[in-house]
Enzyme design. Structure first.
Site, PDB file in Angstrom:
ATOM      1  N   SER A 173      48.102  36.605  56.671  1.00  0.00           N
ATOM      2  CA  SER A 173      47.077  37.633  56.829  1.00  0.00           C
ATOM      3  C   SER A 173      46.678  38.300  55.524  1.00  0.00           C
ATOM      4  O   SER A 173      45.675  39.010  55.466  1.00  0.00           O
ATOM      5  CB  SER A 173      47.552  38.714  57.815  1.00  0.00           C
ATOM      6  OG  SER A 173      48.704  39.366  57.317  1.00  0.00           O
ATOM      7  N   GLY A 174      47.437  38.080  54.436  1.00  0.00           N
ATOM      8  CA  GLY A 174      47.112  38.686  53.146  1.00  0.00           C
ATOM      9  C   GLY A 174      46.086  37.875  52.373  1.00  0.00           C
ATOM     10  O   GLY A 174      45.569  36.858  52.848  1.00  0.00           O
ATOM     11  N   TYR A 175      45.812  38.303  51.146  1.00  0.00           N
ATOM     12  CA  TYR A 175      44.803  37.629  50.336  1.00  0.00           C
ATOM     13  C   TYR A 175      45.218  36.197  49.985  1.00  0.00           C
ATOM     14  O   TYR A 175      44.405  35.272  50.063  1.00  0.00           O
ATOM     15  CB  TYR A 175      44.537  38.421  49.059  1.00  0.00           C
ATOM     16  CG  TYR A 175      43.862  39.756  49.282  1.00  0.00           C
ATOM     17  CD1 TYR A 175      42.898  39.919  50.273  1.00  0.00           C
ATOM     18  CD2 TYR A 175      44.176  40.849  48.485  1.00  0.00           C
ATOM     19  CE1 TYR A 175      42.281  41.147  50.467  1.00  0.00           C
ATOM     20  CE2 TYR A 175      43.561  42.074  48.666  1.00  0.00           C
ATOM     21  CZ  TYR A 175      42.613  42.227  49.657  1.00  0.00           C
ATOM     22  OH  TYR A 175      41.999  43.431  49.853  1.00  0.00           O
ATOM     23  N   ASN A 196      43.306  34.672  40.043  1.00  0.00           N
ATOM     24  CA  ASN A 196      44.683  34.933  40.458  1.00  0.00           C
ATOM     25  C   ASN A 196      44.995  34.450  41.860  1.00  0.00           C
ATOM     26  O   ASN A 196      46.146  34.119  42.173  1.00  0.00           O
ATOM     27  CB  ASN A 196      44.995  36.437  40.373  1.00  0.00           C
ATOM     28  CG  ASN A 196      44.013  37.285  41.148  1.00  0.00           C
ATOM     29  OD1 ASN A 196      42.831  37.340  40.815  1.00  0.00           O
ATOM     30  ND2 ASN A 196      44.480  37.954  42.188  1.00  0.00           N
ATOM     31  N   CYS A 231      50.713  34.647  39.149  1.00  0.00           N
ATOM     32  CA  CYS A 231      49.382  34.424  38.568  1.00  0.00           C
ATOM     33  C   CYS A 231      49.363  34.660  37.065  1.00  0.00           C
ATOM     34  O   CYS A 231      48.897  33.813  36.293  1.00  0.00           O
ATOM     35  CB  CYS A 231      48.354  35.296  39.281  1.00  0.00           C
ATOM     36  SG  CYS A 231      48.728  37.060  39.322  1.00  0.00           S
TER      37      CYS A 231
END
EC number: 1.2.1.38
Length: 343
Positions: free
Chosen positions: A10-12, A310, A149
């Protein structure tokens, strides 16, 4: 067709994994987990996926019995190591994007993450997920740990010169990152009213990615990280001292030797032009990492520069590139998007 799942989707980073995997010709996403959004459609928190999938989030426990080939982990640092033994039972190949298995020394992990490592016996079984430097190992790896990143940008910028013996002394890394690097649940620190117009030094010393760069390059690394107003993008400026007699030509030759055949690393070091050095803006959405340099002959120093998105090369795209390397597919498979300009 591989059966794959994304835990912590559900995150980026999880959203980027779903975006890339849904466009991958050799993978089928059969599950995406989220404790918070269980039972809800994935195109709720990831509206860019509308019309591309009808998938709904499931709980982590629902991954059992799915006969998975590959499990991607976009679960939080510290939490992932506690659950890793269970994750490893769910799929033949596990690709981890948390920070829990990047560092080889448990004591170094404890120092940077401020907690003891709870599964140190598993650390040696993970292969670093950076194909440019670990391609041969990735071809047979069933446990892969994708670097952070800023660490990815820093390693790709510094390691060619470190491997060639062209630098000496410590490396000082000045890193800048967009707000998505803080994650989807960053709280008030990521709010637009607080972030807009800011240049926030959130890690003046000892950012955890400095340990990853040091581990990969064999150099002592000192790192500062600053949040900038961009949403996506990482840029690192790595200040180094050149070994005696090293010229700008030697620096360029080291980069060319390291990356001449790499599908996702471009050397950008030009004397003129608007984009004469690596700039993350034009890399948005792409899996490229641009590297470049500027040499001062008077001082015998060089600034080594790396830039990437990133969430893609610095996260989900790097993980999919590892997937391709692991299964012997062309590494550009599912990762062909070149970025946007203007953006």
């Amino acid at each position: 067709m591989l059966r794959v799942a994304v835990a912590g989707a559900s995150g980026y980073i999880g959203g980027e994994l779903l975006r890339l995997l849904h466009g991958h010709p050799r993978a089928t996403v059969v599950a995406a987990t989220s404790d918070r959004f269980t039972g809800r459609r994935v195109d709720g928190p990831h509206p860019n996926l509308r019309g591309h999938t009808d998938l709904c989030f499931v709980g982590h426990g629902d991954l059992t019995g799915l006969d998975l080939d590959v499990l991607f982990l976009a679960t939080p640092h510290r939490e992932t190591m506690a659950r890793m033994a269970g994750f490893l039972k769910l799929a033949g190949t596990v690709i981890d994007l948390s920070g829990d298995f990047r560092l080889r020394d448990p004591e170094t992990y404890a120092s940077y993450y401020e907690t003891p490592h709870t599964a140190p016996e598993l650390i040696p079984s993970f292969t670093p997920g950076l194909p440019e430097w670990h391609r041969a190992e990735l071809a047979t790896a069933d446990r892969i740990s994708v670097p952070g990143c800023m660490a990815t940008a820093g390693i790709l910028a510094v390691r060619p010169l470190a491997e060639a013996g062209l630098i000496e002394g410590e490396v000082r890394v000045d890193a800048r990152t967009g707000s998505s690097g803080s994650g989807a649940s960053s709280g008030s620190a990521g709010a637009h009213a607080e972030r807009s117009g800011a240049l926030r030094v959130f890690a003046p010393t000892r950012h955890r990615h400095e340990a990853e760069i040091a581990q990969a390059t064999g150099r002592t690394v000192r790192m500062t990280a600053t949040g900038v107003e961009a949403v996506r993008g990482v840029q690192v400026l790595c200040h180094t001292t050149l070994a005696a007699g090293v010229s700008e030509k030697d620096v360029r030759s080291a980069f060319r030797a390291a990356y001449r055949d790499e599908p996702f690393v471009r050397i950008v070091a030009q004397r003129r032009g608007l984009y004469r050095l690596p700039e993350p803006k034009i890399l948005s959405g792409s899996n490229f990492c641009d590297v470049g340099f500027a040499v001062s002959g008077e001082t015998g120093t060089a600034v080594l520069i790396g830039a990437l998105d990133n969430l893609v090369k610095g996260g989900a795209g790097g993980a999919v590139q590892c997937l391709n390397a692991r299964f012997g597919w062309p590494e550009r498979t599912g990762l062909e998007f070149p970025g946007l300009h203007p953006n």
